[in-house]
Write a protein that holds these residues in place. Structure first.
Motif, PDB file in Angstrom:
ATOM      1  N   LEU A  22     -20.976   1.922   9.901  1.00  0.00           N
ATOM      2  CA  LEU A  22     -20.236   0.711   9.061  1.00  0.00           C
ATOM      3  C   LEU A  22     -18.775   1.119   8.908  1.00  0.00           C
ATOM      4  CD1 LEU A  22     -23.023   0.351   6.149  1.00  0.00           C
ATOM      5  CD2 LEU A  22     -22.711  -0.713   8.270  1.00  0.00           C
ATOM      6  N   LEU A  25     -17.051  -0.250  12.113  1.00  0.00           N
ATOM      7  CA  LEU A  25     -17.005  -1.929  12.179  1.00  0.00           C
ATOM      8  C   LEU A  25     -15.847  -1.918  11.224  1.00  0.00           C
ATOM      9  CD1 LEU A  25     -20.813  -2.835  11.803  1.00  0.00           C
ATOM     10  CD2 LEU A  25     -19.234  -3.202  13.625  1.00  0.00           C
ATOM     11  N   VAL A  30     -14.256  -5.219  10.087  1.00  0.00           N
ATOM     12  CA  VAL A  30     -15.451  -6.084   9.655  1.00  0.00           C
ATOM     13  C   VAL A  30     -16.241  -5.349   8.513  1.00  0.00           C
ATOM     14  CG1 VAL A  30     -17.901  -6.655  10.266  1.00  0.00           C
ATOM     15  CG2 VAL A  30     -16.199  -6.456  12.205  1.00  0.00           C
ATOM     16  N   GLY A 272     -19.200   1.552  16.541  1.00  0.00           N
ATOM     17  CA  GLY A 272     -18.787   0.327  15.527  1.00  0.00           C
ATOM     18  C   GLY A 272     -17.433  -0.049  15.911  1.00  0.00           C
ATOM     19  N   ARG A 273     -16.591   0.424  16.341  1.00  0.00           N
ATOM     20  CA  ARG A 273     -15.241   0.008  16.726  1.00  0.00           C
ATOM     21  C   ARG A 273     -15.461  -0.819  18.042  1.00  0.00           C
ATOM     22  NH1 ARG A 273     -13.643   5.508  15.362  1.00  0.00           N
ATOM     23  NH2 ARG A 273     -13.823   6.046  17.692  1.00  0.00           N
ATOM     24  N   ALA A 276     -16.818  -4.380  16.959  1.00  0.00           N
ATOM     25  CA  ALA A 276     -16.309  -4.849  15.869  1.00  0.00           C
ATOM     26  C   ALA A 276     -15.769  -6.328  15.864  1.00  0.00           C
ATOM     27  CB  ALA A 276     -15.260  -4.166  15.311  1.00  0.00           C
ATOM     28  N   ILE A 279     -19.381  -8.406  16.161  1.00  0.00           N
ATOM     29  CA  ILE A 279     -20.130  -8.578  15.233  1.00  0.00           C
ATOM     30  C   ILE A 279     -19.468  -9.199  14.017  1.00  0.00           C
ATOM     31  CG2 ILE A 279     -20.974  -7.100  13.133  1.00  0.00           C
ATOM     32  CD1 ILE A 279     -22.786  -7.006  15.593  1.00  0.00           C
ATOM     33  N   GLY A 280     -17.918  -9.157  13.888  1.00  0.00           N
ATOM     34  CA  GLY A 280     -17.157  -9.853  13.016  1.00  0.00           C
ATOM     35  C   GLY A 280     -17.540 -11.134  13.138  1.00  0.00           C
ATOM     36  N   TRP A 283     -20.818 -12.215  11.852  1.00  0.00           N
ATOM     37  CA  TRP A 283     -20.958 -12.103  10.485  1.00  0.00           C
ATOM     38  C   TRP A 283     -20.275 -13.358   9.669  1.00  0.00           C
ATOM     39  CZ3 TRP A 283     -24.089  -9.593   7.342  1.00  0.00           C
ATOM     40  CH2 TRP A 283     -23.716  -9.311   6.171  1.00  0.00           C
TER      41      TRP A 283
END
Length: 291
Positions: A22, A25, A30, A272-273, A276, A279-280, A283
């Motif tokens: 997290l 992200l 994110v 996560g990076r 990102a 996923i961004g 989301w």
């Protein structure tokens, strides 16, 4: 648009990995703290309670790196753990009856006293329920039924977290309102189906367990994730699942090994990076495909 964040179980390593994922992200822009619902199971209940309370996962990850390693403590009873996990892995699905079978073994296991577990938990977690919707999952040892605790349950959040994290055979079940509860991961490693309570448009599942299917236990977790994902998609939600990448798999040979937490966290932050942007877009609803 309604969005749900599901944080699954995964022991000590799972807490570090989820938090760092997290954080990675967040570094990529994110921010998952604005979820309309957070579902936390076992390790995910620890991370979820802090995220729902508005904590920045980057701060949490830094604190985790700086925190001294916990003392070794008493060694768990190998016989009790073996009995629990042998029974658990023997089932194709975790029905209430099958959960109750394992729950009985959890009640009989040789572990530290419940009071000691709660005292330890109070030093690490706690606080009031957050304003953001949060569900913490545990399993009734006798009935095998799942219970999702929330702010309206009247149960202190710290006790709900302790119950959700009480790995059967390793830690004692936790008493809540006269019932004994064990790890929410017994019913499902993620309990992503609980996200259906808000009829979500988007569901992000973060699942430390189930990425490896080499063992019967891993295959069970993978089946659960697949079934829950299919159910959510059938109800109209778009679902993405994030699991261990190869670097995390190499570092996390045991989810309960404190020494594996730091390398797993490092792998997760980079992971996560790396994802990102993808996923961004998911989301935010900008992407029409699953990452």
């Amino acid at each position: 648009m309604r969005r749900a964040l599901v944080l699954g179980g995964g022991g000590i390593v799972g807490v570090a990995w989820e938090t760092a994922l997290l954080a990675g992200l967040m570094e990529g822009g994110v921010d998952l703290r604005a979820a309309d619902l957070i579902v936390g199971t076992s390790a995910g209940s620890i991370v979820g309670s802090q995220i729902a309370s508005g904590r920045d996962p980057r701060d949490m990850t830094r604190e985790g790196r700086e925190r001294p390693a916990p003392p070794a403590g008493d060694k768990p009873d190998v016989t009790s753990i073996a009995a629990v996990f042998t029974a658990w892995a023997s089932f194709d699905e975790m029905t209430p009856a099958n959960c109750a079978h394992v729950g009985k073994l959890a009640l009989e296991a040789k572990t530290m006293p419940e009071e000691e577990l709660l005292a330890r938990s109070e030093r690490n977690e706690g606080g009031a329920w957050p304003a953001s919707p949060l569900l913490i999952v545990a399993v009734d040892c006798e009935s095998g039924e799942m219970r999702a605790f929330d702010a309206a349950s009247g149960v202190p959040m710290q006790r709900a977290i302790s119950a959700s994290c009480s790995v059967p055979g390793m830690f004692p079940p936790v008493t809540i309102e006269g019932r004994r509860y064990t790890d929410g991961g017994l019913r499902s490693g993620t309990s992503a189906d609980l996200a259906e309570r808000i009829a979500p448009d988007v569901v992000l599942i973060v699942a430390p367990m189930g990425s490896s299917t080499e063992s019967a236990f891993g295959r069970l977790m993978a089946r659960q994730i697949a079934a829950e994902t299919a159910g959510l998609e059938a109800a109209g939600a778009k679902v993405a699942v994030i699991q261990f990448d190869d670097a995390a798999k190499r570092s996390a040979t045991s989810l309960m090994d404190p020494a594996a937490a730091a390398p797993a966290a490092a792998a997760a932050e980079a992971h996560g990076r790396r994802i990102a942007d993808e996923i961004g877009a998911f989301w935010s609803g900008a992407s029409t495909r699953r990452p």
